[in-house]
Design an enzyme around this catalytic site. Structure first.
Site, short mmCIF file in Angstrom:
data_model
loop_
_atom_site.label_atom_id
_atom_site.label_comp_id
_atom_site.label_asym_id
_atom_site.label_seq_id
_atom_site.Cartn_x
_atom_site.Cartn_y
_atom_site.Cartn_z
N ASN A 98 -8.06 -8.35 -5.98
CA ASN A 98 -6.91 -7.24 -5.68
C ASN A 98 -7.22 -5.92 -6.57
O ASN A 98 -7.39 -6.42 -7.71
CB ASN A 98 -5.60 -7.66 -5.87
CG ASN A 98 -4.59 -6.70 -5.78
OD1 ASN A 98 -4.80 -5.73 -5.09
ND2 ASN A 98 -3.28 -6.66 -6.51
N GLY A 99 -7.36 -4.88 -5.84
CA GLY A 99 -7.82 -3.59 -6.67
C GLY A 99 -9.10 -2.85 -5.86
O GLY A 99 -9.17 -3.35 -4.73
N TRP A 105 -4.22 -6.46 2.80
CA TRP A 105 -3.49 -5.21 3.37
C TRP A 105 -4.77 -4.11 3.38
O TRP A 105 -5.22 -3.79 2.32
CB TRP A 105 -2.30 -4.54 2.64
CG TRP A 105 -1.80 -3.69 3.27
CD1 TRP A 105 -0.85 -3.46 4.15
CD2 TRP A 105 -2.08 -2.20 2.74
NE1 TRP A 105 -0.39 -2.25 4.42
CE2 TRP A 105 -1.20 -1.27 3.56
CE3 TRP A 105 -3.08 -1.58 1.91
CZ2 TRP A 105 -1.34 0.01 3.44
CZ3 TRP A 105 -3.07 -0.15 1.82
CH2 TRP A 105 -2.22 0.55 2.69
N CYS A 127 -3.37 -6.42 -2.08
CA CYS A 127 -3.55 -7.56 -1.53
C CYS A 127 -2.58 -8.53 -2.67
O CYS A 127 -2.20 -8.24 -3.62
CB CYS A 127 -4.96 -8.37 -2.00
SG CYS A 127 -6.12 -7.11 -1.21
N LYS A 140 4.63 -4.02 0.85
CA LYS A 140 5.79 -3.77 0.06
C LYS A 140 5.29 -3.23 -1.44
O LYS A 140 6.24 -2.47 -2.14
CB LYS A 140 6.40 -5.10 -0.24
CG LYS A 140 7.78 -4.76 -0.89
CD LYS A 140 8.94 -5.92 -0.44
CE LYS A 140 10.25 -5.32 -1.07
NZ LYS A 140 10.73 -4.08 -0.29
N GLU A 183 15.84 9.45 3.21
CA GLU A 183 15.68 7.87 2.95
C GLU A 183 15.62 7.57 4.54
O GLU A 183 15.25 6.61 5.03
CB GLU A 183 16.56 7.35 2.19
CG GLU A 183 16.80 5.98 2.23
CD GLU A 183 15.37 5.00 1.79
OE1 GLU A 183 14.54 5.96 1.35
OE2 GLU A 183 15.48 3.97 1.95
N LYS A 224 13.37 5.39 6.85
CA LYS A 224 13.60 3.90 7.40
C LYS A 224 13.31 3.86 9.10
O LYS A 224 12.93 2.90 9.67
CB LYS A 224 15.23 3.52 7.46
CG LYS A 224 15.35 3.37 5.82
CD LYS A 224 14.98 1.79 5.30
CE LYS A 224 13.89 1.76 4.65
NZ LYS A 224 13.86 2.15 3.24
N GLU A 274 9.33 3.76 9.51
CA GLU A 274 8.67 2.68 9.02
C GLU A 274 9.03 1.37 9.81
O GLU A 274 8.39 0.50 10.11
CB GLU A 274 8.79 2.28 7.47
CG GLU A 274 9.91 2.29 7.04
CD GLU A 274 10.05 1.89 5.45
OE1 GLU A 274 9.03 1.65 4.96
OE2 GLU A 274 11.14 2.14 4.91
N HIS A 331 14.13 27.94 8.75
CA HIS A 331 12.93 28.37 8.34
C HIS A 331 11.74 27.82 9.28
O HIS A 331 10.68 27.65 8.81
CB HIS A 331 12.63 28.30 6.95
CG HIS A 331 13.68 29.24 6.10
ND1 HIS A 331 13.80 30.30 6.10
CD2 HIS A 331 14.57 28.64 5.18
CE1 HIS A 331 14.63 30.87 5.45
NE2 HIS A 331 15.27 29.68 4.66
N ARG A 339 2.96 -8.60 -0.07
CA ARG A 339 1.83 -7.62 -0.32
C ARG A 339 0.64 -7.17 0.37
O ARG A 339 -0.01 -6.10 -0.19
CB ARG A 339 1.20 -8.42 -1.71
CG ARG A 339 2.23 -9.10 -2.76
CD ARG A 339 1.57 -9.37 -3.84
NE ARG A 339 0.60 -8.55 -4.58
CZ ARG A 339 1.25 -7.70 -5.77
NH1 ARG A 339 2.27 -7.76 -6.33
NH2 ARG A 339 0.07 -7.10 -6.23
C1 G6P Z 1 6.14 0.91 -0.96
C2 G6P Z 1 7.23 0.39 -0.03
C3 G6P Z 1 8.53 0.90 -0.16
C4 G6P Z 1 8.80 1.44 -1.57
C5 G6P Z 1 7.54 2.01 -2.27
C6 G6P Z 1 8.10 2.48 -3.77
O1 G6P Z 1 5.76 2.14 0.15
O2 G6P Z 1 6.88 0.00 1.30
O3 G6P Z 1 9.58 0.42 0.32
O4 G6P Z 1 9.92 2.35 -1.74
O5 G6P Z 1 6.23 1.56 -1.98
O6 G6P Z 1 7.81 1.17 -4.41
P1 G6P Z 1 8.51 0.81 -5.65
O7 G6P Z 1 8.04 -0.79 -5.77
O8 G6P Z 1 7.88 1.47 -6.53
O9 G6P Z 1 9.89 1.02 -5.50
#
Ligand code: G6P
Length: 587
Positions: A106-107, A80, A12, A582, A470, A474, A477, A493, A38
């Site tokens: 938050n936590g 969240w 949060c 995020k 990566e 993308k 997500e 494999h 967040r």
């Molecule tokens: C979340 C975000 C990603 C990010 C990951 C690691 O899943 O949505 O975009 O890569 O956390 O976050 P950090 O802040 O440690 O890079």
């Protein structure tokens, strides 16, 4: 938070504002909106004159002006959650039985069931399924036993297992009580009051002065001042920090989404980083080099996109003769044994990812040295590190990481070049622009062709393997299409069994890598719809550089754009994809 036997994870953003005159809700809502990345399932706020509002959905669309709420004290929350209902009852703030106390949290209070049972036996009635609500009842109980809040906090800290950044207000009192363990919390010093928030971005447009909470600390913040205490109630002297945080990235400007704005900012962000490594951060990057030289083992720890950057780091440093390894943060304690001769390098955009923080605590106990490569300055991980080099990507608002990844990899490429890896890094910003210019129209067409597909495979080898992962991330997500990013050599494999006529396979081929060319042929001969990204002239998506080191970044930019345009075709909420946040501040 737990629900019907499932653990409900909650991350949060929290905000508390206290001012010396009454304010409308617009100001706190403005700050809460700045923390919406967040978490964005639901939100709410409360005032010390008894106003409480909770809503399901994004704050972004919420117009608070009609509420007519005015107060000197507000606490607010954006939430969240996974594995559980997103309901108004579960949204914060939560109240004590008599409604006199309101809290945001938050936590996770891990032993909340035990505390809840005790409180229920004493007559408290709970209205939500959350763990957080115990905080309000715990303090209500303490007050009924003639304790003050200040007296009850040490007991709360002793009794509670888990993590918390919590703010609490009482009806009629011009004060905010704030407590912190593991989850981030910071106090901002405003011109006409104070703000408490999960991170400095909540108030970085209003002040550049802040006090950071340490673990197991609490503060009482009034209209005219504040006091900090440790977990035993002893007063603490806390340092005020002046921070710098660029304000350039706060609006979408002419872009429809932050994601595209942030993709387009990559050349500039990359240029800024390279410049800083040659000037303001020169000493730091040289220190990092010396620490690597002096260490027996070097390990990266990170999660999500940052983990993919770390894999590229391992590859690039290996090319320069430096042996490192990368262990993903959520499994670090199961797979890694760092020791006193190990340097552990955390890579993180937010600097707040709980898995990384937990791994670093373990690392610290084992006596290793901690370095970080972070984007958000003053973040928890930066403050846990002996040395921290910043990636200088600026504020990244879209949940999906783009420019922070590019800058993480640029930094690692720069580091590898300090060990002798040959690359013309200065040209990178222009090459990113060129990659976008050359391919944007082709990518739009490709996006409309692929956006209806159920599965997309992305294959790479060596440098392009982390890129494949990566790009697949993308696509998943943002575009909600199942995608698998994998090593070309591993296709045989198992995964090759899934290739049918027309299955899309994006093949990342750097410098005509022979093995990648053969892996591509293997799937092509089974009917796959091949899309090549390479620096050869025949490529479907052309990378305008023969510099192997830069391939990783340039190919990823193509993947970011493909994911973006597919999501756009599908009309998806690009900047805030479902179920994601995020900053992942839970394990
Ligand atoms: C979340 C975000 C990603 C990010 C990951 C690691 O899943 O949505 O975009 O890569 O956390 O976050 P950090 O802040 O440690 O890079």
């Amino acid at each position: 938070m737990y629900c019907r036997g499932f653990r409900v994870l909650v991350m949060c953003g929290i905000v508390g504002i206290i001012g010396n005159s009454e304010n409308g809700i617009e100001e706190p809502m403005h700050s809460l909106k700045r923390l919406e990345y967040r978490g964005y399932d639901s939100f709410g706020f409360a005032t010390n004159n008894g106003f409480l509002e909770k809503r399901v959905g994004n704050i972004g669309d919420f117009d608070a002006s009609g509420l007519g709420t005015a107060s000197r004290v507000f606490i607010c929350h954006t939430r969240w959650s996974t594995h559980g209902a997103v309901t108004e009852a579960n949204a914060h703030p939560h109240l004590s039985c008599d409604g006199e106390i309101a809290i945001v949290h938050n936590g996770i209070i891990e032993n909340y069931q035990e505390l809840k049972k005790e409180l229920e036996e004493k007559g408290h009635r709970f209205r939500s399924e959350t763990d957080s609500e115990v905080i309000a009842h715990f303090f209500e109980q303490a007050l009924s036993e003639n304790m003050s809040i200040e007296e009850a906090v040490p007991e709360f800290m002793q009794r509670t297992k888990g993590t918390f950044a919590a703010l609490m207000i009482r009806k009629g009192e011009d004060r905010i009580y704030a407590m912190k363990r593991d989850s981030p919390l910071v106090l901002g010093l405003l011109e006409n009051g104070f703000m408490l928030a999960s991170d400095i971005y909540a108030f970085s447009d209003r002040t550049n002065r802040a006090v950071f909470f340490g673990d197991d600390e609490f503060a009482v913040v009034g209209v005219d001042g504040y006091e900090f205490f440790d977990s035993r109630g002893r007063r603490l002297d806390k340092e005020i920090q002046d921070f710098e945080w660029s304000r350039e990235n706060e609006t979408k400007e002419n872009y429809e989404h932050f994601m595209m704005k942030e993709i387009m900012e990559q050349p500039e962000a990359c240029r800024r980083l390279i410049k800083s490594l040659q000037s303001t951060q020169k000493e730091k990057i040289e220190r990092l080099k010396d620490m690597i030289v002096g260490a027996k083992n070097v390990m990266f720890v990170s999660g999500g996109t940052s983990y993919h950057a770390s894999l590229l780091g391992v590859y690039l440093l290996k090319q320069a003769g430096i042996n490192t390894q990368s262990v993903i943060a959520s499994e670090f304690q199961n797979y890694a044994m760092p020791d006193r001769d190990t340097v552990v390098i955390a890579i993180t955009q937010s600097g707040e990812t709980m898995d990384v923080i937990e791994a670093l605590k373990y690392v610290k106990n084992r006596g290793s040295r901690i370095v970080s490569i972070v984007n958000v300055p003053y973040s928890t991980i930066q403050r846990m590190s002996e040395l921290s080099v910043e990636v200088m990507a600026g504020q990244e608002v879209c949940v999906a990481a783009t420019k922070s990844f590019t800058n993480q990899v640029t930094l690692l490429l720069y580091l590898a070049s300090m060990f002798g890896f040959e690359t013309d890094i200065e040209r990178m910003p222009d090459e990113i622009s060129e990659t976008i210019r050359l391919n944007e129209e082709k990518i739009k067409k490709l996006a409309s062709e692929l956006c209806g597909r159920n599965d997309i495979y992305v294959i790479g080898r060596g440098l392009s393997y982390p890129v494949a992962r990566e790009i697949a991330l993308k696509i998943k997500e943002i575009s909600y299409i199942h995608a698998e990013g994998m090593m070309g050599g591993e296709l045989k494999h198992g995964t090759i069994a899934l290739i049918e006529k027309g299955t899309p396979v994006i093949s990342l081929i750097s410098n005509n890598n022979y093995d990648m060319l053969s892996n591509t042929k293997e799937v092509e001969s089974r009917g796959a719809r091949i899309i090549t990204a390479s620096n050869s002239n025949e490529a479907d998506l052309k990378i305008p550089s023969n510099d192997n080191g830069k391939f990783g970044i340039l190919a990823t930019v193509l993947g970011q754009m493909l994911a973006y345009y597919m999501a756009l075709e599908k009309g998806l909420p690009i900047d805030r994809p479902r179920n994601l946040a995020k900053s992942v501040t839970v394990k």
